[in-house]
Design a protein around this motif. Structure first.
Motif, PDB file in Angstrom:
ATOM      1  N   LEU A  51     -27.566  23.600 -33.799  1.00 49.97           N
ATOM      2  CA  LEU A  51     -28.656  23.830 -32.846  1.00 49.97           C
ATOM      3  C   LEU A  51     -29.836  24.475 -33.576  1.00 49.97           C
ATOM      4  CD1 LEU A  51     -26.754  25.119 -29.702  1.00 49.97           C
ATOM      5  CD2 LEU A  51     -27.684  22.851 -30.129  1.00 49.97           C
ATOM      6  N   ASN A  52     -30.636  23.626 -34.240  1.00 48.55           N
ATOM      7  CA  ASN A  52     -31.822  24.133 -34.922  1.00 48.55           C
ATOM      8  C   ASN A  52     -32.930  24.361 -33.891  1.00 48.55           C
ATOM      9  OD1 ASN A  52     -32.995  21.640 -34.357  1.00 48.55           O
ATOM     10  ND2 ASN A  52     -32.642  20.836 -36.398  1.00 48.55           N
ATOM     11  N   THR A  53     -34.070  24.825 -34.336  1.00 48.01           N
ATOM     12  CA  THR A  53     -35.166  25.152 -33.417  1.00 48.01           C
ATOM     13  C   THR A  53     -35.596  23.949 -32.588  1.00 48.01           C
ATOM     14  OG1 THR A  53     -35.930  26.862 -34.930  1.00 48.01           O
ATOM     15  CG2 THR A  53     -37.501  26.097 -33.296  1.00 48.01           C
ATOM     16  N   ALA A  54     -35.743  22.793 -33.205  1.00 51.75           N
ATOM     17  CA  ALA A  54     -36.197  21.598 -32.480  1.00 51.75           C
ATOM     18  C   ALA A  54     -35.201  21.195 -31.396  1.00 51.75           C
ATOM     19  CB  ALA A  54     -36.424  20.442 -33.450  1.00 51.75           C
ATOM     20  N   ILE A  55     -33.921  21.231 -31.696  1.00 49.77           N
ATOM     21  CA  ILE A  55     -32.902  20.857 -30.707  1.00 49.77           C
ATOM     22  C   ILE A  55     -32.855  21.879 -29.579  1.00 49.77           C
ATOM     23  CG2 ILE A  55     -30.422  20.523 -30.342  1.00 49.77           C
ATOM     24  CD1 ILE A  55     -30.353  19.258 -33.154  1.00 49.77           C
ATOM     25  N   ARG A  56     -32.932  23.178 -29.910  1.00 52.15           N
ATOM     26  CA  ARG A  56     -32.947  24.210 -28.864  1.00 52.15           C
ATOM     27  C   ARG A  56     -34.148  24.034 -27.948  1.00 52.15           C
ATOM     28  NH1 ARG A  56     -31.835  27.866 -33.134  1.00 52.15           N
ATOM     29  NH2 ARG A  56     -33.900  28.739 -32.840  1.00 52.15           N
ATOM     30  N   GLU A  57     -35.315  23.719 -28.508  1.00 48.48           N
ATOM     31  CA  GLU A  57     -36.516  23.502 -27.684  1.00 48.48           C
ATOM     32  C   GLU A  57     -36.338  22.297 -26.768  1.00 48.48           C
ATOM     33  OE1 GLU A  57     -39.844  23.294 -30.340  1.00 48.48           O
ATOM     34  OE2 GLU A  57     -39.825  25.455 -30.715  1.00 48.48           O
ATOM     35  N   THR A  58     -35.735  21.219 -27.281  1.00 47.16           N
ATOM     36  CA  THR A  58     -35.482  20.029 -26.456  1.00 47.16           C
ATOM     37  C   THR A  58     -34.550  20.376 -25.302  1.00 47.16           C
ATOM     38  OG1 THR A  58     -35.803  18.535 -28.324  1.00 47.16           O
ATOM     39  CG2 THR A  58     -34.522  17.689 -26.456  1.00 47.16           C
ATOM     40  N   ILE A  59     -33.482  21.095 -25.576  1.00 49.90           N
ATOM     41  CA  ILE A  59     -32.541  21.497 -24.524  1.00 49.90           C
ATOM     42  C   ILE A  59     -33.244  22.371 -23.494  1.00 49.90           C
ATOM     43  CG2 ILE A  59     -30.475  22.881 -24.033  1.00 49.90           C
ATOM     44  CD1 ILE A  59     -29.401  21.873 -26.787  1.00 49.90           C
ATOM     45  N   ASN A  60     -33.987  23.372 -23.944  1.00 51.89           N
ATOM     46  CA  ASN A  60     -34.704  24.264 -23.027  1.00 51.89           C
ATOM     47  C   ASN A  60     -35.706  23.512 -22.173  1.00 51.89           C
ATOM     48  OD1 ASN A  60     -33.317  26.556 -23.783  1.00 51.89           O
ATOM     49  ND2 ASN A  60     -34.780  27.105 -25.369  1.00 51.89           N
ATOM     50  N   ASN A  61     -36.433  22.570 -22.766  1.00 53.77           N
ATOM     51  CA  ASN A  61     -37.418  21.794 -21.999  1.00 53.77           C
ATOM     52  C   ASN A  61     -36.748  20.919 -20.951  1.00 53.77           C
ATOM     53  OD1 ASN A  61     -39.618  22.888 -23.341  1.00 53.77           O
ATOM     54  ND2 ASN A  61     -39.665  21.276 -24.881  1.00 53.77           N
ATOM     55  N   ARG A  62     -35.614  20.337 -21.283  1.00 56.12           N
ATOM     56  CA  ARG A  62     -34.891  19.505 -20.306  1.00 56.12           C
ATOM     57  C   ARG A  62     -34.339  20.348 -19.165  1.00 56.12           C
ATOM     58  NH1 ARG A  62     -31.923  14.761 -23.814  1.00 56.12           N
ATOM     59  NH2 ARG A  62     -33.853  13.920 -24.656  1.00 56.12           N
ATOM     60  N   ILE A  63     -33.859  21.543 -19.495  1.00 56.11           N
ATOM     61  CA  ILE A  63     -33.376  22.448 -18.445  1.00 56.11           C
ATOM     62  C   ILE A  63     -34.528  22.836 -17.525  1.00 56.11           C
ATOM     63  CG2 ILE A  63     -32.487  24.776 -17.999  1.00 56.11           C
ATOM     64  CD1 ILE A  63     -30.761  24.406 -20.556  1.00 56.11           C
ATOM     65  N   LYS A  64     -35.669  23.203 -18.105  1.00 52.78           N
ATOM     66  CA  LYS A  64     -36.835  23.575 -17.294  1.00 52.78           C
ATOM     67  C   LYS A  64     -37.274  22.424 -16.399  1.00 52.78           C
ATOM     68  CE  LYS A  64     -38.651  26.896 -20.604  1.00 52.78           C
ATOM     69  NZ  LYS A  64     -39.675  27.146 -21.618  1.00 52.78           N
ATOM     70  N   LYS A  65     -37.279  21.198 -16.940  1.00 52.60           N
ATOM     71  CA  LYS A  65     -37.661  20.022 -16.153  1.00 52.60           C
ATOM     72  C   LYS A  65     -36.681  19.799 -15.006  1.00 52.60           C
ATOM     73  CE  LYS A  65     -38.612  15.101 -16.538  1.00 52.60           C
ATOM     74  NZ  LYS A  65     -38.605  13.933 -17.427  1.00 52.60           N
ATOM     75  N   GLU A  66     -35.390  19.941 -15.292  1.00 55.45           N
ATOM     76  CA  GLU A  66     -34.361  19.758 -14.260  1.00 55.45           C
ATOM     77  C   GLU A  66     -34.501  20.809 -13.167  1.00 55.45           C
ATOM     78  OE1 GLU A  66     -31.369  17.646 -12.468  1.00 55.45           O
ATOM     79  OE2 GLU A  66     -32.489  17.105 -14.255  1.00 55.45           O
ATOM     80  N   ILE A  67     -34.759  22.042 -13.557  1.00 59.49           N
ATOM     81  CA  ILE A  67     -34.947  23.113 -12.580  1.00 59.49           C
ATOM     82  C   ILE A  67     -36.141  22.800 -11.687  1.00 59.49           C
ATOM     83  CG2 ILE A  67     -35.645  25.538 -12.318  1.00 59.49           C
ATOM     84  CD1 ILE A  67     -33.899  26.109 -14.813  1.00 59.49           C
ATOM     85  N   LYS A  68     -37.208  22.328 -12.312  1.00 59.62           N
ATOM     86  CA  LYS A  68     -38.429  22.023 -11.563  1.00 59.62           C
ATOM     87  C   LYS A  68     -38.221  20.833 -10.610  1.00 59.62           C
ATOM     88  CE  LYS A  68     -43.343  21.488 -12.478  1.00 59.62           C
ATOM     89  NZ  LYS A  68     -44.349  21.344 -13.524  1.00 59.62           N
ATOM     90  N   THR A  69     -37.558  19.772 -11.058  1.00 62.51           N
ATOM     91  CA  THR A  69     -37.396  18.587 -10.224  1.00 62.51           C
ATOM     92  C   THR A  69     -36.343  18.741  -9.141  1.00 62.51           C
ATOM     93  OG1 THR A  69     -35.864  17.570 -11.798  1.00 62.51           O
ATOM     94  CG2 THR A  69     -38.203  17.011 -12.019  1.00 62.51           C
ATOM     95  N   THR A  70     -35.347  19.602  -9.371  1.00 65.21           N
ATOM     96  CA  THR A  70     -34.288  19.782  -8.367  1.00 65.21           C
ATOM     97  C   THR A  70     -34.454  21.062  -7.568  1.00 65.21           C
ATOM     98  OG1 THR A  70     -32.828  20.931  -9.915  1.00 65.21           O
ATOM     99  CG2 THR A  70     -32.601  18.545  -9.777  1.00 65.21           C
ATOM    100  N   LYS A  71     -35.445  21.864  -7.965  1.00 65.36           N
ATOM    101  CA  LYS A  71     -35.697  23.144  -7.325  1.00 65.36           C
ATOM    102  C   LYS A  71     -34.488  24.067  -7.423  1.00 65.36           C
ATOM    103  CE  LYS A  71     -39.225  21.235  -4.402  1.00 65.36           C
ATOM    104  NZ  LYS A  71     -39.666  20.825  -3.116  1.00 65.36           N
ATOM    105  N   LEU A  72     -33.751  23.901  -8.532  1.00 67.46           N
ATOM    106  CA  LEU A  72     -32.608  24.740  -8.829  1.00 67.46           C
ATOM    107  C   LEU A  72     -33.091  26.154  -9.115  1.00 67.46           C
ATOM    108  CD1 LEU A  72     -29.517  24.814  -9.508  1.00 67.46           C
ATOM    109  CD2 LEU A  72     -30.187  24.354 -11.855  1.00 67.46           C
ATOM    110  N   ARG A  73     -32.350  27.130  -8.648  1.00 67.60           N
ATOM    111  CA  ARG A  73     -32.715  28.536  -8.885  1.00 67.60           C
ATOM    112  C   ARG A  73     -31.695  29.175  -9.798  1.00 67.60           C
ATOM    113  NH1 ARG A  73     -34.647  31.763  -3.716  1.00 67.60           N
ATOM    114  NH2 ARG A  73     -36.825  31.209  -3.966  1.00 67.60           N
ATOM    115  N   LEU A  74     -32.185  29.898 -10.783  1.00 72.59           N
ATOM    116  CA  LEU A  74     -31.327  30.678 -11.657  1.00 72.59           C
ATOM    117  C   LEU A  74     -31.569  32.137 -11.382  1.00 72.59           C
ATOM    118  CD1 LEU A  74     -31.789  28.781 -15.025  1.00 72.59           C
ATOM    119  CD2 LEU A  74     -29.927  28.571 -13.411  1.00 72.59           C
ATOM    120  N   ASN A  75     -30.521  32.910 -11.238  1.00 70.82           N
ATOM    121  CA  ASN A  75     -30.662  34.353 -10.985  1.00 70.82           C
ATOM    122  C   ASN A  75     -30.630  35.123 -12.277  1.00 70.82           C
ATOM    123  OD1 ASN A  75     -30.815  33.942  -8.266  1.00 70.82           O
ATOM    124  ND2 ASN A  75     -28.607  34.133  -7.981  1.00 70.82           N
TER     125      ASN A  75
END
Length: 75
Positions: A51-75
């Motif tokens: 998990l280098n920097t580029a892969i971590r950024e890709t994972i984080n961006n996909r999580i953020k996109k999923e949260i935004k599109t599904t309106k998922l809430r993280l506590n």
């Protein structure tokens, strides 16, 4: 690059169905850090993706996109 710079090889036992599992290192008695994702099992060694920097950024961006599109809430 060839992709080999992002490959981790290790001799820890793995079984079928474990692809996608975390590869981690122990940092302290009760502290671990995920450094990769298990992808392959072989007779000589197992391997995964670092998990280098580029892969971590890709994972984080996909999580953020999923949260935004599904309106998922993280506590």
């Amino acid at each position: 690059g060839t992709g080999k710079e992002n490959c981790l090889k290790y001799r820890i036992q793995a079984s079928a169905g474990q692809s996608g599992s975390p590869i981690y290192i122990k940092k302290a008695p009760n502290s671990y850090c995920v450094i990769g994702i298990h992808t392959n099992r072989d007779t000589d060694f197992n391997s995964g993706v670092l998990l280098n920097t580029a892969i971590r950024e890709t994972i984080n961006n996909r999580i953020k996109k999923e949260i935004k599109t599904t309106k998922l809430r993280l506590n």
